[in-house]
Write a protein that holds these residues in place. Structure first.
Motif, PDB file in Angstrom:
ATOM      1  N   SER A 128       5.306 -41.299 -76.506  1.00 56.69           N
ATOM      2  CA  SER A 128       5.643 -41.463 -75.093  1.00 56.69           C
ATOM      3  C   SER A 128       5.807 -42.939 -74.774  1.00 56.69           C
ATOM      4  O   SER A 128       5.132 -43.787 -75.369  1.00 56.69           O
ATOM      5  CB  SER A 128       4.581 -40.828 -74.198  1.00 56.69           C
ATOM      6  N   MET A 129       6.750 -43.206 -73.889  1.00 55.20           N
ATOM      7  CA  MET A 129       6.987 -44.575 -73.452  1.00 55.20           C
ATOM      8  C   MET A 129       6.683 -44.648 -71.966  1.00 55.20           C
ATOM      9  O   MET A 129       7.266 -43.905 -71.173  1.00 55.20           O
ATOM     10  CB  MET A 129       8.448 -44.955 -73.717  1.00 55.20           C
ATOM     11  N   ILE A 130       5.756 -45.522 -71.632  1.00 62.38           N
ATOM     12  CA  ILE A 130       5.360 -45.660 -70.234  1.00 62.38           C
ATOM     13  C   ILE A 130       5.563 -47.102 -69.786  1.00 62.38           C
ATOM     14  O   ILE A 130       5.695 -48.006 -70.612  1.00 62.38           O
ATOM     15  CB  ILE A 130       3.895 -45.225 -70.007  1.00 62.38           C
ATOM     16  N   PRO A 190      11.709 -35.805 -68.304  1.00 62.99           N
ATOM     17  CA  PRO A 190      12.246 -34.443 -68.242  1.00 62.99           C
ATOM     18  C   PRO A 190      11.598 -33.555 -67.180  1.00 62.99           C
ATOM     19  O   PRO A 190      12.160 -32.519 -66.842  1.00 62.99           O
ATOM     20  CB  PRO A 190      11.973 -33.884 -69.643  1.00 62.99           C
ATOM     21  N   CYS A 191      10.441 -33.954 -66.671  1.00 60.00           N
ATOM     22  CA  CYS A 191       9.741 -33.077 -65.721  1.00 60.00           C
ATOM     23  C   CYS A 191       9.661 -33.665 -64.324  1.00 60.00           C
ATOM     24  O   CYS A 191       9.003 -33.090 -63.455  1.00 60.00           O
ATOM     25  CB  CYS A 191       8.327 -32.785 -66.226  1.00 60.00           C
ATOM     26  N   SER A 192      10.318 -34.798 -64.105  1.00 64.03           N
ATOM     27  CA  SER A 192      10.118 -35.470 -62.821  1.00 64.03           C
ATOM     28  C   SER A 192      10.687 -34.672 -61.655  1.00 64.03           C
ATOM     29  O   SER A 192      10.290 -34.876 -60.518  1.00 64.03           O
ATOM     30  CB  SER A 192      10.715 -36.874 -62.848  1.00 64.03           C
ATOM     31  N   ALA A 193      11.635 -33.754 -61.936  1.00 71.01           N
ATOM     32  CA  ALA A 193      12.216 -32.970 -60.839  1.00 71.01           C
ATOM     33  C   ALA A 193      11.636 -31.556 -60.792  1.00 71.01           C
ATOM     34  O   ALA A 193      12.160 -30.697 -60.076  1.00 71.01           O
ATOM     35  CB  ALA A 193      13.734 -32.909 -61.004  1.00 71.01           C
ATOM     36  N   LEU A 194      10.568 -31.331 -61.568  1.00 70.14           N
ATOM     37  CA  LEU A 194      10.050 -29.965 -61.681  1.00 70.14           C
ATOM     38  C   LEU A 194       8.690 -29.802 -61.013  1.00 70.14           C
ATOM     39  O   LEU A 194       7.932 -30.783 -60.887  1.00 70.14           O
ATOM     40  CB  LEU A 194       9.927 -29.587 -63.159  1.00 70.14           C
ATOM     41  N   HIS A 221       6.918 -41.231 -66.196  1.00 67.84           N
ATOM     42  CA  HIS A 221       6.157 -42.019 -65.231  1.00 67.84           C
ATOM     43  C   HIS A 221       4.785 -41.402 -64.988  1.00 67.84           C
ATOM     44  O   HIS A 221       3.954 -41.983 -64.301  1.00 67.84           O
ATOM     45  CB  HIS A 221       6.914 -42.125 -63.900  1.00 67.84           C
ATOM     46  N   SER A 222       4.601 -40.198 -65.540  1.00 65.77           N
ATOM     47  CA  SER A 222       3.309 -39.544 -65.358  1.00 65.77           C
ATOM     48  C   SER A 222       2.416 -39.897 -66.538  1.00 65.77           C
ATOM     49  O   SER A 222       2.643 -39.468 -67.668  1.00 65.77           O
ATOM     50  CB  SER A 222       3.483 -38.027 -65.274  1.00 65.77           C
ATOM     51  N   MET A 223       1.382 -40.679 -66.264  1.00 58.78           N
ATOM     52  CA  MET A 223       0.501 -41.083 -67.366  1.00 58.78           C
ATOM     53  C   MET A 223      -0.314 -39.906 -67.875  1.00 58.78           C
ATOM     54  O   MET A 223      -0.638 -39.837 -69.048  1.00 58.78           O
ATOM     55  CB  MET A 223      -0.373 -42.231 -66.925  1.00 58.78           C
ATOM     56  N   GLN A 224      -0.617 -38.984 -66.958  1.00 55.20           N
ATOM     57  CA  GLN A 224      -1.334 -37.793 -67.411  1.00 55.20           C
ATOM     58  C   GLN A 224      -0.465 -37.006 -68.384  1.00 55.20           C
ATOM     59  O   GLN A 224      -0.941 -36.465 -69.365  1.00 55.20           O
ATOM     60  CB  GLN A 224      -1.720 -36.903 -66.223  1.00 55.20           C
ATOM     61  N   GLN A 225       0.853 -36.962 -68.088  1.00 53.97           N
ATOM     62  CA  GLN A 225       1.750 -36.247 -68.994  1.00 53.97           C
ATOM     63  C   GLN A 225       1.810 -36.940 -70.354  1.00 53.97           C
ATOM     64  O   GLN A 225       1.740 -36.282 -71.393  1.00 53.97           O
ATOM     65  CB  GLN A 225       3.162 -36.179 -68.403  1.00 53.97           C
TER      66      GLN A 225
END
Lengths: 287, 252
Positions: A69-71, A210-214, A240-244
């Motif tokens: 993951s890239m944050i 991939p999940c930012s709109a979900l 952008h979700s660190m939990q993800q």
């Protein structure tokens, strides 16, 4: 006994002043950016948009059967770097990429290399689901057809089914394959895009938020899918979700203003990051 | 270009969040534990005073005040849950929340030891016909043990206040003195005939000495958690001498 500063730093495992200076000069990332069994190998990658440098000497491996993951904050270069991995930046005027990016030892920016098959080998899933304005079946069948991956209608049917199965969508759409892909829910559309990517037998899947709109349920399904896909593919995901990032990846890379600041095992990054900038970002002390 | 040579964070580890409310929540959690710690020190001193100087009123006061520490412990647990649910802490914040949760447990258990000493003080009186049954040397030994245990515990709480590694190391350095003071008290109690103590009284006093030593142990446990927060290293079960030497070399 007199101990010099350098000797003390050596004894205590701290970085010596000379090492720090050298690190600053060479822009070395904190942590090990290599993978034990790399699928993609990136070394000293610089990206320029005209005269503006967006990525500064980034080196990072993407290993087989791992999720990286890239944050990082907006504008840090993580999506730009991701798009370098299948030459998506070729389509941007004034964009220049230097350094080395190899897929299974093959330089992907080699002038003799055709980017079209490369983008089948290194597929991409975008932030917003973008199914073609065609039927569900055609969305998945389109790629294999243009790449000539099947010899018969029966083979194509089988490939469409297996791709939808792998994307966890088959049961939901098997009775309405001829209906438009755009008629599916957001989460289903994203899984359809993943099925479309899988259908052309990629080695690496790139995912840009991939999940930012979900919603959370669709997100959970995609995250479960990412974990299953890892068995067969290498995955690089920008989020952008660190939990993800903490949930889905084995390694995490933190970008800041175009630099890869730190990379390491996800557990380590989220419990004990070694760089202050990483810690500030993941603990919400940024800005 | 980013200067990537920066060291680990400095200053107050629990503050500096973009969301200031997060700072306040962590400060509240830490504040509860600091208050618990102060009360435990007061309780221990009062309990030992009751034991050595035979002041029943102090012992009863310790028993009366015990629930306050228990309630603070419940408050600390509630804050821990609240921070986890609201903030999903990571990195140093996660270490702070986990460590403070464990520290709250240690502080609460240290409070229980003070109560145990107060109960023994009252029990001792029941079995004593002579109000001055403790010899001066035994009183002095118990006072010294109390002083060492309370000093360690107080410093451990100060270490929590700033997540101060140097303070934490000081507690480890005090451990041999604690055991020495404890052994001295036990040795005197082993000579019960000379001290004029009945077996029952000896058991009461041994229980108190053990409780004081345990308070010192709780202080050391707290110090381990402080180092975990500050350095991200779990130093439990590590050789203390090597640990102290290594960290002192690093300038702590």
């Amino acid at each position: 006994m007199n101990i010099t500063v350098d000797e003390m730093e050596k004894m205590t495992g701290a970085m010596s002043s000379a090492e720090l200076a050298s690190e600053r000069h060479s822009r070395t990332t904190v942590g090990d950016f290599t993978a034990a069994d790399p699928r993609m190998t990136c070394r000293n990658v610089d990206v320029w948009y005209g005269s503006k440098q967006a990525i500064n000497g980034v080196s990072l491996d993407i290993g087989k059967n791992e999720v990286v993951s890239m944050i990082g904050p907006s504008g840090c270069g993580k999506s730009t770097f991701l798009r370098c991995l299948n030459r998506m930046n070729d389509t941007i005027d004034g964009c220049r990429v230097t350094g080395s990016i190899q897929l299974d030892g093959q330089e992907i920016y080699d002038k003799s290399l055709d980017p079209v098959p490369l983008r089948a080998q290194v597929g991409m899933v975008f932030q917003k689901p973008n199914p073609f304005p065609k039927s569900i079946y055609e969305n998945v069948a389109y790629g294999p057809r243009i790449h000539g991956l099947t010899n018969s209608k029966a083979e194509l049917d089988e490939l469409v089914e297996s791709s939808l199965e792998k994307a966890g969508l088959w049961k939901e759409v098997k009775d309405r394959l001829d209906q438009p892909g755009t008629g599916l829910s957001g989460g289903q559309q994203q899984r359809l895009c993943i099925a479309r990517t899988i259908a052309v037998s990629p080695e690496v899947i790139l995912m840009d938020e991939p999940c930012s709109a979900l919603d959370p349920i669709a997100t959970a399904i995609i995250e479960e899918l990412i974990d299953e896909l890892r068995a067969n593919y290498s995955i690089a995901i920008v989020t952008h979700s660190m939990q993800q990032a903490a949930r889905v990846s084995q390694r995490t890379a933190y970008f800041h203003l175009g630099d890869l600041i730190e990379v390491g095992e996800t557990n380590q990054i989220f419990t004990n990051p070694q760089h202050r900038l990483t810690e500030d970002y993941i603990t919400g002390r940024f800005g | 270009m980013t200067d990537i040579s920066s060291a680990k964070p400095t200053g107050d580890l629990a503050s500096g969040h973009t969301v200031r409310r997060y700072d306040q929540e962590l400060a509240k959690l830490r504040g509860i534990i600091l208050e618990m710690g102060e009360r435990v020190v007061e309780q221990t001193q009062a309990a030992v005073f009751a034991l050595v100087d035979r002041e029943d009123s102090h012992a009863f006061r310790v028993l009366d005040r015990e629930p306050q520490i228990d309630f603070l412990s419940l408050d600390a647990d509630e804050e821990v849950f609240r921070v986890i649910v609201r903030r999903q802490p990571t990195a140093v914040d996660l270490r702070i929340v986990l460590a403070l949760s464990k520290i709250a447990d240690d502080v609460e258990r240290a409070g229980d030891k003070a109560v145990r000493i107060a109960r023994q003080a009252l029990e001792l009186k029941e079995f004593s016909t002579d109000s001055g049954c403790l010899s001066d040397s035994l009183k002095e030994a118990l006072r010294q043990l109390d002083e060492k245990a309370c000093c360690m515990f107080e410093r451990s709480i100060q270490a929590v206040a700033g997540f101060d590694v140097a303070f934490a190391l000081g507690i480890f350095e005090d451990e041999p003195d604690l055991y020495q003071a404890s052994n001295k008290a036990r040795k005197l109690l082993g000579e019960q005939d000379r001290e004029g103590l009945t077996p029952r009284q000896t058991v009461c006093l041994l229980t108190c000495a053990h409780a004081l030593e345990r308070i010192g142990n709780h202080a050391a446990n707290i110090a381990e958690q402080v180092i975990y927060v500050a350095l991200g290293q779990d130093v439990r079960y590590r050789n203390r001498e090597i640990l102290i030497e290594t960290l002192r070399h690093r300038g702590y």
